[in-house]
Motif scaffolding. Sequence first.
Motif, mmCIF file in Angstrom:
data_model
loop_
_atom_site.group_PDB
_atom_site.id
_atom_site.type_symbol
_atom_site.label_atom_id
_atom_site.label_comp_id
_atom_site.label_asym_id
_atom_site.label_seq_id
_atom_site.Cartn_x
_atom_site.Cartn_y
_atom_site.Cartn_z
ATOM 1 N N MET A 43 46.665 5.173 -46.003
ATOM 2 C CA MET A 43 45.594 5.904 -45.370
ATOM 3 C C MET A 43 46.141 7.232 -44.837
ATOM 4 N N PRO A 44 45.477 8.348 -45.150
ATOM 5 C CA PRO A 44 45.959 9.644 -44.680
ATOM 6 C C PRO A 44 45.861 9.770 -43.154
ATOM 7 N N ILE A 45 46.723 10.576 -42.605
ATOM 8 C CA ILE A 45 46.735 10.809 -41.160
ATOM 9 C C ILE A 45 45.740 11.917 -40.840
ATOM 10 N N ALA A 46 44.756 11.628 -40.002
ATOM 11 C CA ALA A 46 43.731 12.602 -39.635
ATOM 12 C C ALA A 46 44.315 13.678 -38.729
ATOM 13 N N VAL A 47 43.657 14.842 -38.693
ATOM 14 C CA VAL A 47 44.057 15.905 -37.780
ATOM 15 C C VAL A 47 43.910 15.363 -36.353
ATOM 16 N N ILE A 64 45.145 24.876 -35.851
ATOM 17 C CA ILE A 64 45.795 23.629 -36.242
ATOM 18 C C ILE A 64 47.257 23.955 -36.487
ATOM 19 N N ASN A 65 48.124 23.260 -35.775
ATOM 20 C CA ASN A 65 49.562 23.440 -35.889
ATOM 21 C C ASN A 65 50.184 22.089 -36.181
ATOM 22 N N GLN A 66 50.748 21.961 -37.355
ATOM 23 C CA GLN A 66 51.381 20.713 -37.785
ATOM 24 C C GLN A 66 50.469 19.516 -37.541
ATOM 25 N N ASN A 67 49.226 19.677 -37.971
ATOM 26 C CA ASN A 67 48.225 18.610 -37.969
ATOM 27 C C ASN A 67 47.626 18.292 -36.599
ATOM 28 N N VAL A 108 34.010 22.378 -38.077
ATOM 29 C CA VAL A 108 35.276 21.674 -37.819
ATOM 30 C C VAL A 108 35.552 20.630 -38.896
ATOM 31 N N VAL A 109 34.528 19.894 -39.298
ATOM 32 C CA VAL A 109 34.695 18.824 -40.286
ATOM 33 C C VAL A 109 35.240 19.384 -41.604
ATOM 34 N N THR A 110 34.737 20.539 -42.020
ATOM 35 C CA THR A 110 35.204 21.148 -43.265
ATOM 36 C C THR A 110 36.657 21.591 -43.144
ATOM 37 N N VAL A 111 37.012 22.213 -42.022
ATOM 38 C CA VAL A 111 38.397 22.652 -41.820
ATOM 39 C C VAL A 111 39.336 21.448 -41.830
ATOM 40 N N GLU A 112 38.961 20.382 -41.137
ATOM 41 C CA GLU A 112 39.806 19.185 -41.118
ATOM 42 C C GLU A 112 39.903 18.574 -42.513
ATOM 43 N N ALA A 113 38.817 18.588 -43.281
ATOM 44 C CA ALA A 113 38.847 18.056 -44.651
ATOM 45 C C ALA A 113 39.773 18.897 -45.523
ATOM 46 N N GLU A 114 39.751 20.213 -45.330
ATOM 47 C CA GLU A 114 40.665 21.085 -46.086
ATOM 48 C C GLU A 114 42.115 20.771 -45.740
ATOM 49 N N MET A 115 42.378 20.500 -44.476
ATOM 50 C CA MET A 115 43.742 20.169 -44.062
ATOM 51 C C MET A 115 44.215 18.870 -44.714
ATOM 52 N N MET A 116 43.300 17.947 -44.903
ATOM 53 C CA MET A 116 43.654 16.653 -45.495
ATOM 54 C C MET A 116 44.084 16.786 -46.960
ATOM 55 N N GLN A 117 43.783 17.931 -47.578
ATOM 56 C CA GLN A 117 44.212 18.154 -48.959
ATOM 57 C C GLN A 117 45.728 18.330 -49.041
ATOM 58 N N GLN A 118 46.333 18.733 -47.941
ATOM 59 C CA GLN A 118 47.793 18.850 -47.875
ATOM 60 C C GLN A 118 48.324 17.464 -47.519
ATOM 61 N N PRO A 119 49.060 16.823 -48.436
ATOM 62 C CA PRO A 119 49.513 15.451 -48.165
ATOM 63 C C PRO A 119 50.543 15.329 -47.044
ATOM 64 N N PRO A 158 51.487 16.025 -43.389
ATOM 65 C CA PRO A 158 50.853 16.479 -42.144
ATOM 66 C C PRO A 158 51.568 17.637 -41.452
ATOM 67 N N HIS A 159 52.896 17.673 -41.514
ATOM 68 C CA HIS A 159 53.607 18.741 -40.804
ATOM 69 C C HIS A 159 53.380 20.117 -41.438
ATOM 70 N N LEU A 160 52.797 20.152 -42.625
ATOM 71 C CA LEU A 160 52.489 21.426 -43.287
ATOM 72 C C LEU A 160 51.025 21.830 -43.120
ATOM 73 N N ARG A 161 50.287 21.080 -42.347
ATOM 74 C CA ARG A 161 48.876 21.398 -42.118
ATOM 75 C C ARG A 161 48.769 22.393 -40.961
ATOM 76 N N ASN A 162 48.495 23.635 -41.307
ATOM 77 C CA ASN A 162 48.374 24.704 -40.330
ATOM 78 C C ASN A 162 47.146 25.545 -40.659
ATOM 79 N N TRP A 163 46.406 25.948 -39.640
ATOM 80 C CA TRP A 163 45.192 26.730 -39.835
ATOM 81 C C TRP A 163 44.989 27.637 -38.635
ATOM 82 N N TRP A 164 44.536 28.860 -38.889
ATOM 83 C CA TRP A 164 44.203 29.819 -37.833
ATOM 84 C C TRP A 164 42.760 30.267 -38.020
ATOM 85 N N HIS A 165 42.073 30.490 -36.924
ATOM 86 C CA HIS A 165 40.711 31.027 -36.959
ATOM 87 C C HIS A 165 40.786 32.449 -37.513
#
Length: 137
Positions: free
Chosen positions: A1-5, A59-62, A101-112, A114-121
């Motif tokens: 199961m993937p780790i959620a943001v 989002i910084n490292q998930n 928010v849901v879309t941004v978190e879903a996009e982050m989940m595409q990166q398998p 978690p420590h590489l999940r980063n996003w800025w507004h």
Amino acid sequence: MPIAVVRAERYYMPPPREPKDVWDDVPAAERVFKWIEYRMGRRVVVPEGPAEQTYFARINQNRWLVDCVCGSAQIGAPTDPRAGCTECGLGWCMVIYPDDVVTVEAEMMQQPLPHLRNWWHADDPKNPVPPVIVGEQ
């Protein structure tokens, strides 16, 4: 199961000796104050009033992260868009999250990883890689 943001309400949890739902009535942005008190063994004062600052969440490292002007940071929650600092005591600041928010978190989940999940507004002036608008050069 993937780790959620990670959001504040799932990171700042009560001590293991207490029921897991004992903080369910504590707003997400206020949980950090309870967590700091029990984890670090020091009293912190929950802000009583608003502050003039507005922050952009990222989002910084998930983890949803909110940076304070003093250099401290905490995990934020889109469900409670405010932050008060446990270090400098700055009052409640409004936090800007993405419109979807849901879309941004879903996009982050595409990166398998978690420590590489980063996003800025896109509107955050601290964004190290602001979006390029086609047609503007």
